[in-house]
Design a protein around this motif. Structure first.
Motif, PDB file in Angstrom:
ATOM      1  N   UNK A 114      -8.358   3.772   6.805  1.00  0.00           N
ATOM      2  CA  UNK A 114      -9.008   4.511   6.256  1.00  0.00           C
ATOM      3  C   UNK A 114     -10.656   4.805   6.023  1.00  0.00           C
ATOM      4  N   UNK A 115     -11.351   5.406   5.774  1.00  0.00           N
ATOM      5  CA  UNK A 115     -12.211   5.601   5.446  1.00  0.00           C
ATOM      6  C   UNK A 115     -12.816   6.213   4.170  1.00  0.00           C
ATOM      7  N   UNK A 116     -13.929   6.380   2.570  1.00  0.00           N
ATOM      8  CA  UNK A 116     -14.724   6.642   2.195  1.00  0.00           C
ATOM      9  C   UNK A 116     -15.204   7.071   2.119  1.00  0.00           C
ATOM     10  N   UNK A 117     -15.927   8.202   2.607  1.00  0.00           N
ATOM     11  CA  UNK A 117     -17.577   8.274   2.716  1.00  0.00           C
ATOM     12  C   UNK A 117     -18.159   8.749   1.102  1.00  0.00           C
ATOM     13  N   UNK A 118     -19.214   8.595   0.898  1.00  0.00           N
ATOM     14  CA  UNK A 118     -19.512   8.776  -0.050  1.00  0.00           C
ATOM     15  C   UNK A 118     -20.852   9.968   0.420  1.00  0.00           C
ATOM     16  N   UNK A 119     -20.255  11.469   0.008  1.00  0.00           N
ATOM     17  CA  UNK A 119     -21.568  12.490   0.530  1.00  0.00           C
ATOM     18  C   UNK A 119     -22.370  13.047  -0.469  1.00  0.00           C
ATOM     19  N   UNK A 120     -22.525  12.270  -1.916  1.00  0.00           N
ATOM     20  CA  UNK A 120     -23.415  12.911  -2.734  1.00  0.00           C
ATOM     21  C   UNK A 120     -25.079  12.394  -1.889  1.00  0.00           C
ATOM     22  N   UNK A 121     -25.348  12.550  -1.024  1.00  0.00           N
ATOM     23  CA  UNK A 121     -26.707  13.397  -0.840  1.00  0.00           C
ATOM     24  C   UNK A 121     -27.651  13.822   0.120  1.00  0.00           C
ATOM     25  N   UNK A 122     -28.939  13.761  -0.198  1.00  0.00           N
ATOM     26  CA  UNK A 122     -29.438  14.861   0.303  1.00  0.00           C
ATOM     27  C   UNK A 122     -29.281  15.630   1.700  1.00  0.00           C
ATOM     28  N   UNK A 123     -28.903  16.920   1.632  1.00  0.00           N
ATOM     29  CA  UNK A 123     -28.018  17.383   2.955  1.00  0.00           C
ATOM     30  C   UNK A 123     -28.957  17.034   4.141  1.00  0.00           C
ATOM     31  N   UNK A 124     -29.709  16.614   4.697  1.00  0.00           N
ATOM     32  CA  UNK A 124     -30.885  15.923   6.073  1.00  0.00           C
ATOM     33  C   UNK A 124     -30.503  14.790   6.078  1.00  0.00           C
ATOM     34  N   UNK A 125     -29.877  13.900   4.848  1.00  0.00           N
ATOM     35  CA  UNK A 125     -29.138  12.648   4.879  1.00  0.00           C
ATOM     36  C   UNK A 125     -27.703  12.486   5.308  1.00  0.00           C
ATOM     37  N   UNK A 126     -27.357  13.357   4.963  1.00  0.00           N
ATOM     38  CA  UNK A 126     -26.212  13.752   5.252  1.00  0.00           C
ATOM     39  C   UNK A 126     -25.285  14.180   6.385  1.00  0.00           C
ATOM     40  N   UNK A 127     -27.071  14.988   6.985  1.00  0.00           N
ATOM     41  CA  UNK A 127     -26.358  15.104   8.688  1.00  0.00           C
ATOM     42  C   UNK A 127     -26.537  14.518   9.432  1.00  0.00           C
ATOM     43  N   UNK A 128     -27.246  13.550   8.989  1.00  0.00           N
ATOM     44  CA  UNK A 128     -27.456  12.492   9.871  1.00  0.00           C
ATOM     45  C   UNK A 128     -26.465  11.762   9.543  1.00  0.00           C
ATOM     46  N   UNK A 129     -25.613  11.074   8.772  1.00  0.00           N
ATOM     47  CA  UNK A 129     -24.713  10.326   8.615  1.00  0.00           C
ATOM     48  C   UNK A 129     -23.823  10.803   9.035  1.00  0.00           C
ATOM     49  N   UNK A 130     -23.186  11.888   9.208  1.00  0.00           N
ATOM     50  CA  UNK A 130     -21.864  12.874   9.834  1.00  0.00           C
ATOM     51  C   UNK A 130     -22.115  12.558  10.939  1.00  0.00           C
ATOM     52  N   UNK A 131     -23.710  12.586  11.689  1.00  0.00           N
ATOM     53  CA  UNK A 131     -23.899  12.869  13.732  1.00  0.00           C
ATOM     54  C   UNK A 131     -23.216  11.464  13.649  1.00  0.00           C
ATOM     55  N   UNK A 132     -23.884  10.046  12.967  1.00  0.00           N
ATOM     56  CA  UNK A 132     -23.671   8.993  13.757  1.00  0.00           C
ATOM     57  C   UNK A 132     -21.826   9.081  13.439  1.00  0.00           C
ATOM     58  N   UNK A 133     -21.185   9.141  12.414  1.00  0.00           N
ATOM     59  CA  UNK A 133     -19.277   9.342  12.570  1.00  0.00           C
ATOM     60  C   UNK A 133     -19.542   9.966  13.853  1.00  0.00           C
ATOM     61  N   UNK A 134     -19.550  10.971  14.326  1.00  0.00           N
ATOM     62  CA  UNK A 134     -18.581  11.521  15.603  1.00  0.00           C
ATOM     63  C   UNK A 134     -19.595  11.281  16.791  1.00  0.00           C
ATOM     64  N   UNK A 135     -20.603  10.369  17.056  1.00  0.00           N
ATOM     65  CA  UNK A 135     -21.203   9.830  17.736  1.00  0.00           C
ATOM     66  C   UNK A 135     -20.159   7.998  17.845  1.00  0.00           C
TER      67      UNK A 135
END
Length: 365
Positions: free
Chosen positions: A325-346
């Motif tokens: 499993x993974x625990x992702x902290x999403x308490x981020x500015x939205x633009x940073x979260x989008x970058x993080x999710x893009x990396x997750x998808x990659x």
């Protein structure tokens, strides 16, 4: 959380700095903070507690250690439903207690406690059940029915509950946090509740958590050791408690943060559903944490893979006794979260295709 603190908290800490009052806590400040906790519990959860039931510790882990030391028989077993916040699994051994892990039941809807497993552990002599509500890392908020069933079990076996409720201010609009000790007289008699403004107002480093003793006998016992633990509580943290719990501007700040977290939570859920169907995920009902079931990837350390290959830092499920499993902290500015999710998808795409991936900038989540 990657957000600035509420202005009243900032101002309270600044006043302490400007006055150069950085020595030990004084009784007046402690009493003001204690009364603030009492007001917050009544206002937010309609939970009436006595002021002398509120004790102070530097943080929840320290409070947990205090309970293991002063409120349990020596070498008593501890029941910890898993997945669980790491220190809840590791700290008991430091004080001579053995942990009986009880894996939670999970489905596409949400995680739930395995009451039969908990009862077996209690029947085998365990004396304390650790409850984390709202739950870290899954984000569950347990219902009154679930809490009531746990209370009946614990009461039947004459055990105790340590209820970690520090994420309570961060529930979504669709659910309600119910203090476990409020569920019944039996629950109140066997519970010690851990509370703090640390998560809700993003002030963990100020080191001022609370233990709430809903049993008068427990509150009296705490008085014998309270002075020792209050020495470790930060004066700055004490000043932040009324600023967080009492100030309308801090309440507005919390409401704004919860709105942002709801948007971020929805963004994580939408991304997983649309781009990552192999990941099991139930949107969090509270906290700012996404609990991702990545066992389909077959990785022993998925956090290491995503960190090294796509620059995305997350907590590995092994820390919570839930490998894969993974625990992702999403308490981020939205633009940073989008970058993080893009990396997750990659990263997921890389796993699917097993092809090399270019180096990327690390995004912490």
């Amino acid at each position: 959380m990657s957000y600035s603190v509420a202005r009243p908290i900032h101002d309270a800490v600044k006043r302490q700095m400007e006055a150069e009052t950085l020595g030990y806590n004084d009784p007046i400040s402690i009493d003001l903070a204690r009364e603030s906790v009492v007001r917050w519990m009544k206002q937010e959860y309609d939970w009436s507690i006595a002021s002398n039931s509120v004790g102070f510790v530097s943080d929840i882990v320290t409070g947990f250690g205090a309970i293991l030391t002063h409120f349990l028989p020596p070498v008593a077993d501890i029941v910890v439903p898993t997945p669980a916040y790491g220190p809840l699994l590791t700290v008991p051994a430091l004080f001579g207690h053995r942990v009986q892990e009880v894996p939670s039941l999970s489905s596409s809807a949400f995680h739930r406690m395995d009451f039969e497993g908990i009862e077996r552990a209690l029947a085998n002599g365990a004396r304390l059940v650790v409850l984390c509500n709202p739950h870290n890392p899954t984000g569950r908020v347990f219902t009154a029915e679930e809490l009531g069933r746990l209370a009946q079990l614990v009461d039947h076996y004459g055990a105790r509950v340590f209820s970690d409720e520090i994420h309570a201010p961060l529930v979504t609009a669709s659910v309600t946090h119910i203090p476990y000790a409020k569920v019944s007289a039996a629950a109140a008699s066997h519970t010690i509740t851990a509370s703090s403004a640390s998560k809700g107002w993003n002030i963990s480093g100020l080191k001022c958590a609370q233990l709430i003793f809903s049993s008068p006998a427990d509150a009296e016992r705490w008085q014998h050791v309270a002075d020792f633990f209050i020495k470790s509580v930060s004066r700055l943290g004490v000043s932040a408690i009324p600023a967080a719990y009492d100030h309308p501007e801090s309440h507005d700040w919390l409401a704004s943060v919860r709105t942002q977290l709801a948007r971020n939570n929805a963004l994580v859920a939408e991304t997983v559903a649309r781009r990552l169907p192999e990941i099991g995920y139930s949107p969090a009902e509270a906290t700012y944490l996404a609990w991702l079931d990545c066992r389909a990837y077959g990785l022993r350390e998925p956090a290491r893979f995503f960190r090294e290959r796509v620059g995305l830092a997350m907590s590995d499920g092994g820390e919570f006794s839930a490998p894969g499993h993974l625990r992702l902290n999403f308490a981020l500015p939205e633009d940073v979260l989008r970058k993080a999710l893009t990396a997750l998808v990659r990263g997921a795409e890389l796993l699917r295709s097993s092809r090399p991936l270019e180096e990327t900038v690390t995004h912490h989540a």
